[in-house]
Each structure stands twice: as structure tokens, then as C-alpha cells.
Design an enzyme around this catalytic site. Structure first.
Site, PDB file in Angstrom:
ATOM      1  N   SER A 179     -32.637  21.857 -23.638  1.00 40.71           N
ATOM      2  CA  SER A 179     -33.482  22.900 -24.230  1.00 40.71           C
ATOM      3  C   SER A 179     -33.744  22.526 -25.683  1.00 40.71           C
ATOM      4  O   SER A 179     -33.010  21.714 -26.257  1.00 40.71           O
ATOM      5  CB  SER A 179     -32.738  24.233 -24.170  1.00 40.71           C
ATOM      6  OG  SER A 179     -33.396  25.200 -24.944  1.00 40.71           O
ATOM      7  N   TYR A 192     -24.977  29.473 -25.883  1.00 42.00           N
ATOM      8  CA  TYR A 192     -26.024  28.715 -25.188  1.00 42.00           C
ATOM      9  C   TYR A 192     -26.377  27.442 -25.977  1.00 42.00           C
ATOM     10  O   TYR A 192     -26.446  26.347 -25.408  1.00 42.00           O
ATOM     11  CB  TYR A 192     -27.255  29.606 -25.023  1.00 42.00           C
ATOM     12  CG  TYR A 192     -28.382  29.015 -24.208  1.00 42.00           C
ATOM     13  CD1 TYR A 192     -28.329  28.991 -22.817  1.00 42.00           C
ATOM     14  CD2 TYR A 192     -29.520  28.496 -24.831  1.00 42.00           C
ATOM     15  CE1 TYR A 192     -29.369  28.470 -22.066  1.00 42.00           C
ATOM     16  CE2 TYR A 192     -30.573  27.972 -24.086  1.00 42.00           C
ATOM     17  CZ  TYR A 192     -30.496  27.961 -22.704  1.00 42.00           C
ATOM     18  OH  TYR A 192     -31.534  27.439 -21.963  1.00 42.00           O
TER      19      TYR A 192
HETATM   20  N1  LIG Z   1     -36.374  29.597 -19.077  1.00 39.07           N
HETATM   21  C1  LIG Z   1     -36.362  29.103 -20.281  1.00 39.07           C
HETATM   22  O1  LIG Z   1     -36.867  29.681 -21.228  1.00 39.07           O
HETATM   23  C2  LIG Z   1     -35.702  27.776 -20.537  1.00 39.07           C
HETATM   24  C3  LIG Z   1     -35.970  27.102 -21.749  1.00 39.07           C
HETATM   25  C4  LIG Z   1     -35.357  25.899 -21.981  1.00 39.07           C
HETATM   26  C5  LIG Z   1     -34.474  25.379 -21.053  1.00 39.07           C
HETATM   27  N2  LIG Z   1     -34.216  26.044 -19.897  1.00 39.07           N
HETATM   28  C6  LIG Z   1     -33.275  25.476 -18.952  1.00 39.07           C
HETATM   29  O2  LIG Z   1     -33.908  25.169 -17.740  1.00 39.07           O
HETATM   30  C7  LIG Z   1     -32.969  25.278 -16.660  1.00 39.07           C
HETATM   31  C8  LIG Z   1     -33.554  26.143 -15.554  1.00 39.07           C
HETATM   32  O3  LIG Z   1     -33.857  27.406 -16.101  1.00 39.07           O
HETATM   33  P1  LIG Z   1     -34.742  28.498 -15.339  1.00 39.07           P
HETATM   34  O4  LIG Z   1     -35.463  29.221 -16.390  1.00 39.07           O
HETATM   35  O5  LIG Z   1     -35.469  27.889 -14.224  1.00 39.07           O
HETATM   36  O6  LIG Z   1     -33.558  29.443 -14.835  1.00 39.07           O
HETATM   37  P2  LIG Z   1     -33.370  30.290 -13.496  1.00 39.07           P
HETATM   38  O7  LIG Z   1     -32.377  31.321 -13.846  1.00 39.07           O
HETATM   39  O8  LIG Z   1     -34.683  30.703 -12.939  1.00 39.07           O
HETATM   40  O9  LIG Z   1     -32.730  29.225 -12.489  1.00 39.07           O
HETATM   41  C9  LIG Z   1     -31.416  28.784 -12.612  1.00 39.07           C
HETATM   42  C10 LIG Z   1     -30.867  28.483 -11.229  1.00 39.07           C
HETATM   43  O10 LIG Z   1     -29.535  27.968 -11.379  1.00 39.07           O
HETATM   44  C11 LIG Z   1     -28.714  28.540 -10.396  1.00 39.07           C
HETATM   45  N3  LIG Z   1     -27.316  28.512 -10.847  1.00 39.07           N
HETATM   46  C12 LIG Z   1     -26.758  29.238 -11.846  1.00 39.07           C
HETATM   47  N4  LIG Z   1     -25.447  28.959 -11.954  1.00 39.07           N
HETATM   48  C13 LIG Z   1     -25.165  28.029 -11.008  1.00 39.07           C
HETATM   49  C14 LIG Z   1     -23.981  27.358 -10.618  1.00 39.07           C
HETATM   50  N5  LIG Z   1     -22.820  27.595 -11.220  1.00 39.07           N
HETATM   51  N6  LIG Z   1     -24.059  26.466  -9.597  1.00 39.07           N
HETATM   52  C15 LIG Z   1     -25.228  26.250  -8.958  1.00 39.07           C
HETATM   53  N7  LIG Z   1     -26.383  26.854  -9.290  1.00 39.07           N
HETATM   54  C16 LIG Z   1     -26.358  27.738 -10.297  1.00 39.07           C
HETATM   55  C17 LIG Z   1     -29.235  29.958 -10.228  1.00 39.07           C
HETATM   56  O11 LIG Z   1     -28.834  30.525  -8.996  1.00 39.07           O
HETATM   57  C18 LIG Z   1     -30.746  29.723 -10.319  1.00 39.07           C
HETATM   58  O12 LIG Z   1     -31.281  29.445  -9.053  1.00 39.07           O
HETATM   59  C19 LIG Z   1     -31.696  25.847 -17.267  1.00 39.07           C
HETATM   60  O13 LIG Z   1     -30.791  24.802 -17.516  1.00 39.07           O
HETATM   61  C20 LIG Z   1     -32.165  26.436 -18.572  1.00 39.07           C
HETATM   62  O14 LIG Z   1     -31.150  26.490 -19.531  1.00 39.07           O
HETATM   63  C21 LIG Z   1     -34.837  27.231 -19.624  1.00 39.07           C
END
Ligand SMILES: NC(=O)c1ccc[n+]([C@@H]2O[C@H](COP(=O)([O-])OP(=O)(O)OC[C@H]3O[C@@H](n4cnc5c(N)ncnc54)[C@H](O)[C@@H]3O)[C@@H](O)[C@H]2O)c1
Ligand SMILES: *[C@@H]1O[C@H](CO)[C@@H](O)[C@H](O)[C@H]1NC(C)=O
Ligand SMILES: *[C@@H]1O[C@H](CO)[C@@H](O)[C@H](O)[C@H]1NC(C)=O
Length: 311
Positions: A179, A192
Site C-alpha cells: 500500500s 496498518y
Molecule cells: N482497499 C484499499 O483501499 C487498499 C489500498 C491499498 C492497499 N490495499 C491492500 O489490497 C489488499 C486487498 O484489499 P481489498 O481492498 O481487496 O480488501 P477486501 O477486504 O475486499 O479483501 C480481502 C480478502 O482477504 C481475505 N482475508 C482476510 N484475512 C484473511 C486470512 N487471514 N486468510 C485468508 N484470507 C483472508 C478476506 O476474506 C477478503 O476476501 C489488502 O492487502 C489491502 O491492504 C487496499
């Protein structure tokens, strides 16, 4: 002692290499990704942690569309199964496994099962992530530990499970979904940010280790996006959209797919913040604050609500 003349020549030679690679890198950066040759992933076995939701789901769909075999690892069986159905419905190849990526033993056991059922993973995408969204002293220890466990420690376990075969073949790809919070501290995201800085460091050191040990056939890509509209950061609002806005997941995934398929080392999203991680380290901390204040990035977490269910 080394001969000083040799040291001097070495210095000049290194300087020449630095200029050369920076020049190449600069040219590489101004060529749009769309124009670059993209690797064929139709024979790849792609494992995506957290592939049941958000950008993990969209990456799964994109890889399947390109003919790859997609393996989704998620703690949520229902959503993961949903994505598998969606992919199979469109004629793609997909499988899902219920696994908590924080549980190292479960990771190793499920990895064995994957090898037995499907084969060796050639692209590993460490994407699962969580956010507690609380100020440090309001954040229960349990959530702090969980954040570190999911967002970085889990990467060690999946790497240990799938890297050996990639090293053997000197071929493969490790993708770390970190991120921008892995480059800039943000109020309300202390745990985070710590986990994402760690993920960025893990990727960087792993890259060096692979180069140093002659395994440069295994590619590394680290992805550092700004907020994306997936639900993970629901409620977060920018004071005003100058230069950056909250990203659409489809756009983010389009850029991520392009970065993976062109073996791009680092992807910062949006492009307008490309130089920020580098510049930030040269700037005075107050200058960094002033820059962030433009769109209120330090206040953005104040309106955070997150998804209803939180664990
Ligand atoms: N959404 C944002 O603004 C953003 C910005 C920068 C980075 N990210 C990163 O992108 C990645 C995906 O984010 P997203 O927005 O798609 O999130 P999301 O919450 O939509 O998806 C995350 C997925 O991870 C799964 N998960 C959580 N804990 C788990 C575990 N212990 N074992 C297996 N699966 C697990 C959840 O069930 C979910 O399906 C993350 O690493 C997040 O930090 C997101
Ligand atoms: C996941 O759901 C499917 C059907 O939707 C079911 O067959 C399977 O047993 C479930 N797996 C687990 C581990 O709960
Ligand atoms: C806008 O906010 C984000 C974080 O919320 C920050 O990373 C970015 O630098 C800010 N942009 C400007 C132009 O201040």
C-alpha cells in the site's frame, strides 16, 4: 588494502552503471505499459490469497480470462466459492481453498494439497489484508497482532510454501500487495502502516536475495496503491481531490495486471504520486505534512467506518 587506483576506477564504473540504469529506468517509466510486451500467463498456476473479495477477486477474474489456472485462498468459503463459480461459468479454470493465511501449519498443509490437486504455483499473489482502523491506544492488542499476522507474517508462510519450486526452476513471480501506507505514515493507521512498511521491506529484501543468489528468473512486484473503493476502507473521504482521488478497483486491477505481465518491479498508484515515496525521504517532515494536507490525507481516516462485520 586495495590499490586506491582500483578503488577509484571501481567508483567511476559504479557511477557509470548508476547513470546507465537510472536512464534505462527513466525510459522504461515513460513508455506506457500498454506498449510493452506482456507475458503469456495461460500456462501459469496463479495463487491469490484473499481472492474472494475486492481486488483479489478482480485479479482472479482477470487471470482466468487470460487462461491461467486460478487458485483462491480465503478464510471466507462463501465468497471464494462465488468467485470460482463466476470463473467456471465463463469457461475459466478456478479452485478455492479455505485457509487462514496466518496459520503457518494450515498454509503448509493446504500448499501440499494444492500441489497434489493442481500442480506447482508459478505466480504467488500475497493479497489478503485487513485494517483495524483505530487510533493506536484504542486498538485492542488482538487486532494489532492480527493486522501484523495477515498483512505481513502470512507472506512468510506462503513464500516458504511456494518459493522452493520457483527457485528450483529459476522461474516464477512473487507479487506483494502492499500500500502507499507502506511508504507514508497515516494518522489512524499506525498498525496498518507498520504492517505495510514491513511488507514493502520484505519484498525489497527478497528481491535483493534473489538477485544476489542468482535466482533473478523469479520476478518480484510490489504494489502500493492509494485507497481503493472495495469496501475495506468504507467511509474514508478526501477533503478535496487534488492530484489523487479514491481509486476505482477496476482501474487499480488493470494497472496491477499490466505491472505483473510486464515484470514491473514497483507499482505506485495513482501515477501522480510516483515520486512521492522517494521525495518524502529527502523532505523535511513538516514539508511532508504540508503536502499531505492539500487533500487532508491525515484526516481521511476520521470518517472511516469499514465493513459492518469486523474481525
Ligand atoms: N482497499 C484499499 O483501499 C487498499 C489500498 C491499498 C492497499 N490495499 C491492500 O489490497 C489488499 C486487498 O484489499 P481489498 O481492498 O481487496 O480488501 P477486501 O477486504 O475486499 O479483501 C480481502 C480478502 O482477504 C481475505 N482475508 C482476510 N484475512 C484473511 C486470512 N487471514 N486468510 C485468508 N484470507 C483472508 C478476506 O476474506 C477478503 O476476501 C489488502 O492487502 C489491502 O491492504 C487496499
Ligand atoms: C465450502 O462451500 C462448499 C459449497 O458451497 C462446500 O461444498 C464445502 O464443503 C465448503 N468448504 C468448507 C471448508 O466449509
Ligand atoms: C492526498 O492524500 C494522500 C493520502 O491520503 C496522500 O498520500 C497524497 O500525498 C495526498 N496528495 C496531495 C497532493 O496532498
Amino acid at each position: 588494502m586495495e590499490n586506491p587506483v582500483i578503488t577509484f576506477i571501481l567508483l567511476l564504473w559504479t557511477l557509470a552503471k548508476i547513470c546507465f540504469y537510472n536512464f534505462l529506468g527513466f525510459i522504461d517509466n515513460i513508455i506506457p505499459g500498454e506498449w510493452k510486451p506482456k507475458k503469456d500467463v495461460s500456462k501459469d498456476i496463479v495463487l491469490i490469497t484473499g481472492g474472494g473479495s475486492g481486488i483479489g477477486r478482480l485479479m482472479s477474474l482477470s487471470f482466468a480470462e487470460l487462461g491461467a489456472t486460478v487458485i483462491i485462498w480465503d478464510i471466507n468459503n462463501e465468497t471464494a466459492q462465488g468467485v470460482v463459480k463466476e470463473i467456471r461459468g465463463a469457461g475459466g479454470k478456478a479452485y478455492s481453498y479455505v485457509v487462514d493465511c496466518c496459520d503457518n501449519e494450515a498454509v503448509y498443509k493446504t500448499a501440499d494439497k494444492v500441489r497434489e490437486d493442481i500442480g506447482h504455483v508459478t505466480i504467488l499473489i500475497n493479497n489478503a489484508g485487513i485494517v483495524s482502523g483505530k487510533k493506536l491506544l484504542q486498538c485492542p492488542d488482538r487486532l494489532i497482532k492480527k493486522t501484523m499476522d495477515v498483512n505481513v507474517n502470512a507472506h512468510f508462510w506462503t513464500l516458504k510454501a511456494f518459493l522452493p519450486n520457483m527457485l528450483e526452476k529459476n522461474q516464477g513471480h512473487i507479487v506483494t500487495i502492499a500500500s502507499l501506507a507502506g511508504h507514508l505514515g497515516v494518522s489512524g493507521l499506525v498498525d496498518y502502516c507498520a504492517s505495510k512498511f514491513a511488507a514493502v521491506g520484505l519484498d525489497d529484501a527478497l528481491y535483493h536475495e534473489l538477485q544476489y543468489t542468482g535466482k533473478s528468473g523469479v520476478k518480484c512486484t510490489v504494489v502500493c496503491p492509494f485507497y481503493i473503493k472495495t469496501g475495506m476502507f468504507d467511509g474514508v473521504k478526501a477533503k478535496r481531490a487534488i492530484m489523487v482521488d479514491i481509486l476505482e478497483p477496476e482501474y487499480a486491477v488493470e494497472r496491477i495486471m499490466l505491472a505483473i505481465r510486464t515484470n514491473q518491479r514497483v507499482l505506485i498508484l495513482p501515477r501522480s504520486l510516483y515520486f512521492f515515496p522517494g521525495l518524502k525521504n529527502l523532505w523535511n517532515p513538516k514539508a511532508v505534512m504540508a503536502f499531505c494536507d492539500l487533500n487532508g490525507s491525515q484526516q481521511m481516516m476520521e470518517t472511516y467506518s469499514g465493513r459492518q462485520k469486523q474481525d
